[in-house]
Design a protein around this motif. Structure first.
Motif, PDB file in Angstrom:
ATOM      1  N   MET A 154       0.822  -1.186   0.000  1.00 55.51           N
ATOM      2  CA  MET A 154       0.000   0.000   0.000  1.00 55.51           C
ATOM      3  C   MET A 154       0.875   1.263   0.000  1.00 55.51           C
ATOM      4  O   MET A 154       0.522   2.239  -0.632  1.00 55.51           O
ATOM      5  CB  MET A 154      -0.918  -0.038   1.227  1.00 55.51           C
ATOM      6  N   GLU A 155       1.974   1.208   0.694  1.00 57.36           N
ATOM      7  CA  GLU A 155       2.869   2.357   0.751  1.00 57.36           C
ATOM      8  C   GLU A 155       3.445   2.650  -0.630  1.00 57.36           C
ATOM      9  O   GLU A 155       3.594   3.805  -1.031  1.00 57.36           O
ATOM     10  CB  GLU A 155       3.999   2.087   1.750  1.00 57.36           C
ATOM     11  N   PHE A 156       3.740   1.572  -1.382  1.00 55.64           N
ATOM     12  CA  PHE A 156       4.257   1.745  -2.742  1.00 55.64           C
ATOM     13  C   PHE A 156       3.263   2.521  -3.602  1.00 55.64           C
ATOM     14  O   PHE A 156       3.639   3.416  -4.352  1.00 55.64           O
ATOM     15  CB  PHE A 156       4.545   0.375  -3.372  1.00 55.64           C
ATOM     16  N   LEU A 157       1.981   2.160  -3.518  1.00 57.74           N
ATOM     17  CA  LEU A 157       0.947   2.834  -4.307  1.00 57.74           C
ATOM     18  C   LEU A 157       0.864   4.319  -3.955  1.00 57.74           C
ATOM     19  O   LEU A 157       0.729   5.162  -4.838  1.00 57.74           O
ATOM     20  CB  LEU A 157      -0.408   2.161  -4.096  1.00 57.74           C
ATOM     21  N   GLN A 158       0.952   4.632  -2.707  1.00 60.76           N
ATOM     22  CA  GLN A 158       0.854   6.027  -2.279  1.00 60.76           C
ATOM     23  C   GLN A 158       2.060   6.834  -2.769  1.00 60.76           C
ATOM     24  O   GLN A 158       1.931   7.983  -3.167  1.00 60.76           O
ATOM     25  CB  GLN A 158       0.748   6.114  -0.753  1.00 60.76           C
ATOM     26  N   GLN A 159       3.228   6.229  -2.726  1.00 64.33           N
ATOM     27  CA  GLN A 159       4.433   6.937  -3.130  1.00 64.33           C
ATOM     28  C   GLN A 159       4.564   7.063  -4.648  1.00 64.33           C
ATOM     29  O   GLN A 159       5.269   7.927  -5.147  1.00 64.33           O
ATOM     30  CB  GLN A 159       5.668   6.232  -2.566  1.00 64.33           C
ATOM     31  N   ASN A 160       3.869   6.213  -5.357  1.00 61.52           N
ATOM     32  CA  ASN A 160       3.961   6.202  -6.826  1.00 61.52           C
ATOM     33  C   ASN A 160       2.592   6.390  -7.476  1.00 61.52           C
ATOM     34  O   ASN A 160       2.288   5.776  -8.495  1.00 61.52           O
ATOM     35  CB  ASN A 160       4.593   4.895  -7.301  1.00 61.52           C
ATOM     36  N   LEU A 161       1.790   7.235  -6.908  1.00 58.62           N
ATOM     37  CA  LEU A 161       0.421   7.446  -7.371  1.00 58.62           C
ATOM     38  C   LEU A 161       0.373   7.885  -8.835  1.00 58.62           C
ATOM     39  O   LEU A 161      -0.472   7.421  -9.602  1.00 58.62           O
ATOM     40  CB  LEU A 161      -0.285   8.474  -6.476  1.00 58.62           C
ATOM     41  N   LEU A 162       1.263   8.748  -9.237  1.00 54.55           N
ATOM     42  CA  LEU A 162       1.281   9.213 -10.622  1.00 54.55           C
ATOM     43  C   LEU A 162       1.525   8.057 -11.585  1.00 54.55           C
ATOM     44  O   LEU A 162       0.842   7.928 -12.594  1.00 54.55           O
ATOM     45  CB  LEU A 162       2.352  10.298 -10.798  1.00 54.55           C
ATOM     46  N   TRP A 163       2.490   7.202 -11.268  1.00 46.94           N
ATOM     47  CA  TRP A 163       2.791   6.065 -12.137  1.00 46.94           C
ATOM     48  C   TRP A 163       1.650   5.055 -12.163  1.00 46.94           C
ATOM     49  O   TRP A 163       1.345   4.487 -13.223  1.00 46.94           O
ATOM     50  CB  TRP A 163       4.092   5.380 -11.690  1.00 46.94           C
ATOM     51  N   VAL A 164       1.019   4.850 -11.031  1.00 45.10           N
ATOM     52  CA  VAL A 164      -0.121   3.933 -10.960  1.00 45.10           C
ATOM     53  C   VAL A 164      -1.272   4.477 -11.811  1.00 45.10           C
ATOM     54  O   VAL A 164      -1.913   3.739 -12.567  1.00 45.10           O
ATOM     55  CB  VAL A 164      -0.563   3.711  -9.497  1.00 45.10           C
ATOM     56  N   ALA A 165      -1.532   5.786 -11.711  1.00 45.24           N
ATOM     57  CA  ALA A 165      -2.602   6.402 -12.504  1.00 45.24           C
ATOM     58  C   ALA A 165      -2.288   6.312 -13.996  1.00 45.24           C
ATOM     59  O   ALA A 165      -3.171   6.032 -14.813  1.00 45.24           O
ATOM     60  CB  ALA A 165      -2.798   7.853 -12.082  1.00 45.24           C
ATOM     61  N   LEU A 166      -1.042   6.538 -14.366  1.00 49.37           N
ATOM     62  CA  LEU A 166      -0.633   6.445 -15.761  1.00 49.37           C
ATOM     63  C   LEU A 166      -0.802   5.023 -16.293  1.00 49.37           C
ATOM     64  O   LEU A 166      -1.299   4.821 -17.401  1.00 49.37           O
ATOM     65  CB  LEU A 166       0.815   6.903 -15.917  1.00 49.37           C
ATOM     66  N   ALA A 167      -0.414   4.040 -15.507  1.00 47.19           N
ATOM     67  CA  ALA A 167      -0.561   2.643 -15.917  1.00 47.19           C
ATOM     68  C   ALA A 167      -2.040   2.280 -16.064  1.00 47.19           C
ATOM     69  O   ALA A 167      -2.427   1.609 -17.026  1.00 47.19           O
ATOM     70  CB  ALA A 167       0.112   1.719 -14.903  1.00 47.19           C
TER      71      ALA A 167
END
Length: 138
Positions: A1-14
């Protein structure tokens, strides 16, 4: 979950790119009038389809599908009757990228033609797939 929060932009782009790919896949599955070079070749060989190049004269002379008929989109109104003898056969229209030939398909639909196809990606995709071109006039 921490990974998702720290990389929100990349997750949204994917997620956005995945959604775009899914929408494009569904659109292509519904539109059977768009042919890949492989599908166009099969249609030409199996059903005696006619390739129609709608590009300008200079582009046609640089190279076109083998045995393609040349009828520039700008001449459709004046020379459109030349395709009447092929009304019962499938027609595969193409240009450089597929956009101009779509306009040609719309014009032929208005004229009552039914078996109309567009070479997806036009001559660019044809050549990219390694298929031959010709400079002979038809």
């Amino acid at each position: 979950m921490e990974f998702l929060q720290q990389n929100l932009l990349w997750v949204a782009l994917a997620a956005a790119s995945g959604a775009w790919l899914l929408v494009e896949f569904i659109r292509q599955q519904r539109d059977k009038s768009q042919l890949t070079p492989v599908e166009a070749t099969l249609l030409i060989n199996r059903e005696d389809a006619v390739a129609v190049d709608v590009r300008a004269q200079g582009d046609y002379e640089k190279g076109h599908l083998p045995n393609a008929r040349h009828l520039p989109l700008s001449d459709f109104e004046r020379r459109g009757t030349e395709l009447e003898k092929f009304r019962a056969r499938p027609l595969i229209l193409y240009c450089n990228s597929g956009a101009t030939s779509a306009k040609g398909i719309a014009a032929l639909k208005k004229a009552g033609f039914e078996k109309l196809y567009n070479l997806r990606g036009g001559l660019y995709e044809w050549e990219k797939a390694g298929y031959p071109t010709s400079r002979k006039k038809k």
